[in-house]
Design a protein around this motif. Sequence first.
Motif, PDB file in Angstrom:
ATOM      1  N   GLU A  26      -5.334   3.179   7.934  1.00  0.00           N
ATOM      2  CA  GLU A  26      -4.027   4.381   7.787  1.00  0.00           C
ATOM      3  C   GLU A  26      -3.611   4.600   9.184  1.00  0.00           C
ATOM      4  O   GLU A  26      -2.814   5.375   9.498  1.00  0.00           O
ATOM      5  N   SER A  34       2.423  -4.200   4.288  1.00  0.00           N
ATOM      6  CA  SER A  34       3.330  -4.622   2.914  1.00  0.00           C
ATOM      7  C   SER A  34       3.212  -6.022   3.442  1.00  0.00           C
ATOM      8  O   SER A  34       2.841  -6.747   2.576  1.00  0.00           O
ATOM      9  N   ASP A  60      -7.773   7.181  -1.252  1.00  0.00           N
ATOM     10  CA  ASP A  60      -6.565   6.986  -1.007  1.00  0.00           C
ATOM     11  C   ASP A  60      -5.531   6.398  -0.418  1.00  0.00           C
ATOM     12  O   ASP A  60      -4.163   6.353  -0.031  1.00  0.00           O
ATOM     13  N   PRO A  62      -4.662   2.808   0.874  1.00  0.00           N
ATOM     14  CA  PRO A  62      -4.106   2.059   0.270  1.00  0.00           C
ATOM     15  C   PRO A  62      -2.890   2.863  -0.298  1.00  0.00           C
ATOM     16  O   PRO A  62      -1.208   2.104  -0.398  1.00  0.00           O
ATOM     17  N   ARG A  63      -3.072   3.463  -1.839  1.00  0.00           N
ATOM     18  CA  ARG A  63      -2.126   4.140  -2.251  1.00  0.00           C
ATOM     19  C   ARG A  63      -1.119   5.252  -1.190  1.00  0.00           C
ATOM     20  O   ARG A  63       0.294   5.071  -2.434  1.00  0.00           O
ATOM     21  N   ASN A  64      -1.555   5.390  -0.287  1.00  0.00           N
ATOM     22  CA  ASN A  64      -0.413   6.448   0.349  1.00  0.00           C
ATOM     23  C   ASN A  64       0.871   5.265   1.304  1.00  0.00           C
ATOM     24  O   ASN A  64       1.735   5.924   1.578  1.00  0.00           O
ATOM     25  N   PRO A  67       3.288   0.349  -0.911  1.00  0.00           N
ATOM     26  CA  PRO A  67       4.305   0.402  -2.573  1.00  0.00           C
ATOM     27  C   PRO A  67       3.573   0.097  -3.685  1.00  0.00           C
ATOM     28  O   PRO A  67       3.020  -1.128  -2.989  1.00  0.00           O
ATOM     29  N   SER A  68       3.973  -0.300  -4.718  1.00  0.00           N
ATOM     30  CA  SER A  68       3.114  -0.609  -6.261  1.00  0.00           C
ATOM     31  C   SER A  68       3.435  -1.859  -5.738  1.00  0.00           C
ATOM     32  O   SER A  68       2.566  -2.186  -6.092  1.00  0.00           O
ATOM     33  N   ASN A  69       4.780  -2.807  -5.607  1.00  0.00           N
ATOM     34  CA  ASN A  69       4.540  -4.202  -5.960  1.00  0.00           C
ATOM     35  C   ASN A  69       3.967  -4.588  -4.319  1.00  0.00           C
ATOM     36  O   ASN A  69       2.811  -5.870  -5.212  1.00  0.00           O
ATOM     37  N   LEU A  71       0.444  -3.585  -4.130  1.00  0.00           N
ATOM     38  CA  LEU A  71      -0.904  -3.051  -3.977  1.00  0.00           C
ATOM     39  C   LEU A  71      -0.898  -3.677  -5.976  1.00  0.00           C
ATOM     40  O   LEU A  71      -2.194  -4.207  -5.959  1.00  0.00           O
ATOM     41  N   GLN A  72      -0.058  -4.059  -6.415  1.00  0.00           N
ATOM     42  CA  GLN A  72      -0.344  -5.136  -7.287  1.00  0.00           C
ATOM     43  C   GLN A  72      -1.262  -5.865  -7.124  1.00  0.00           C
ATOM     44  O   GLN A  72      -1.698  -7.345  -7.954  1.00  0.00           O
ATOM     45  N   PRO A  76      -8.967  -4.730  -5.716  1.00  0.00           N
ATOM     46  CA  PRO A  76      -9.983  -3.991  -4.867  1.00  0.00           C
ATOM     47  C   PRO A  76     -11.253  -3.409  -5.416  1.00  0.00           C
ATOM     48  O   PRO A  76     -11.002  -3.813  -7.032  1.00  0.00           O
TER      49      PRO A  76
END
Length: 524
Positions: A26, A34, A60, A62-64, A67-69, A71-72, A76
């Motif tokens: 965090e 990223s 939460d 990593p999600r915060n 970005p989504s690309n 996280l893919q 985890p």
Amino acid sequence: MSILASWYREQENNNSPVVVIIDDMERCCGSVLSEFILMLSEWVVKIPIILLMGVSTTLDAPRNLLPSNVLQQLCPSKFVLGSPAERMDAVVEAVLVKQCSGFSVGHKVAVFLRNYFLNQDGTLISFIRALKIACALHFSMEPQSFILGGLLDEEEQEGEKSGLLPEIILKNAPQLPLYVRNQMAEQNGKSLVHGLSELKGLHKCWSIVVLCLYEAGNCNKIRLLDLLCEALDPDLYASKASNNVVLENDCGLPITSDRFMRRKYSTSQKGGLISQIIRKVRDLPAATLYQLLKNWEKITVDVPEIHDKVKELQSEFRFEDGKLKQNVDDISKRHSSLSPLNNEKDSKAISEKAAALLDSLVGDFFRPIECIPFHEIVCFKSVEKLQSALIGDPRRRIQVDLLEFYKILRCSCCSKSGNVLVPSMHDTSVMYTLAQEHGDLINLHDWFQSFKTIVLRPSKKGKPKSKQSPLPKKRKDMNESENKSEASIQARFCRAVMELQITGLLRMPSRRRPDCVQRVAFGL
């Protein structure tokens, strides 16, 4: 990354993945993290990489942050660390029981480490820190501790002779205090080599019995550190040895008799953890006892003498549909008219044998390290040194440093003077040395005059008397110089007194006695 990939392709480096630890996710910059993850994902085929997040990272985060690309690219997985007590057992098992380094501790040191762990709110880092300090103290205090390296090399070479044992160890063997006391007629050092070999063998058997007891005590949630403290107790071993002498005269009883079992259990300390574990084994159900024997089989694989006994007891088990059955060989010996098997009775008989086996292991192999010759080489027993290093005695340390300051400053002028005070010494050291001549109260005027005498000693020694000038101007300059010198000495005196007050060695004057200060620290 290309350099890392070429390094990982080497045969000795590609057995394990590469682990990257991110302590606090965090607090990381999202864009930088990223790009870092995307770069790692491009090389994941050639370098398997695991990202390990800190224990304080929320679910939460990593999600915060990402970005989504990005996280893919991640797969985890959440895991929960064990309790401090469980992690403590893992450390104790690896370092103090299994003897990965050869280093060991005595009974009193083990009890101190346990109490220190509990007093520090059960933090594992405090225990590891204390263990590191104990190891460092042992190697600095025991001159023959270098033999540990030879013992470990000998184990790695799988029976081949290590060059360290016959040459360096035997050359320095007469320096061992225990070797001098037990020196035999042989002068070639064979007794030392035999003693070290016996030390390794006996301690290995001891560690295996401790692990067997620990496996049996898991049902009662017995901690390994508590069991270790009892297992290292030399007094308990001495009492068991004296009890075993009585048992040898009464060993004609069958091993399954209740009288023998009661007498054997008396060899363990009443109310101790070992006694509790042995009693618990007698009450284990068949399935739990079978699993316990399977664990014992893995633990004792390196000691055939113990392993064969475990296998022999394990051979009495046979399961059908999850129920205990007697061995087929035992059934064939019976008459053709077989009665239904009493599972509860059979299970109780095997439990009794398992408890008897465990108790016999305790009686035969449970010899603490402090009861084995040459244990001084590998065993650290000085609780006072460890306590002083961990807890410390700062006030005494300050006093010693003030009185023996030349050992720290390493100046030739002060070290050659011995106990005689010279002006080149540090003001605070001079003041504290002078304070040793006083009692509880120190008169400030007398203290200052003594300090002034020491400081002005060289200026009065060896200097020719200057001719007094009749001119009043020169006489005035001399008076100003003397006043400056007096003020400088008073300032140095006040500063030294203040330093002694800050370090807690003095209490400043009170209204009742404004001309005296009180000494606080004594005992040197």
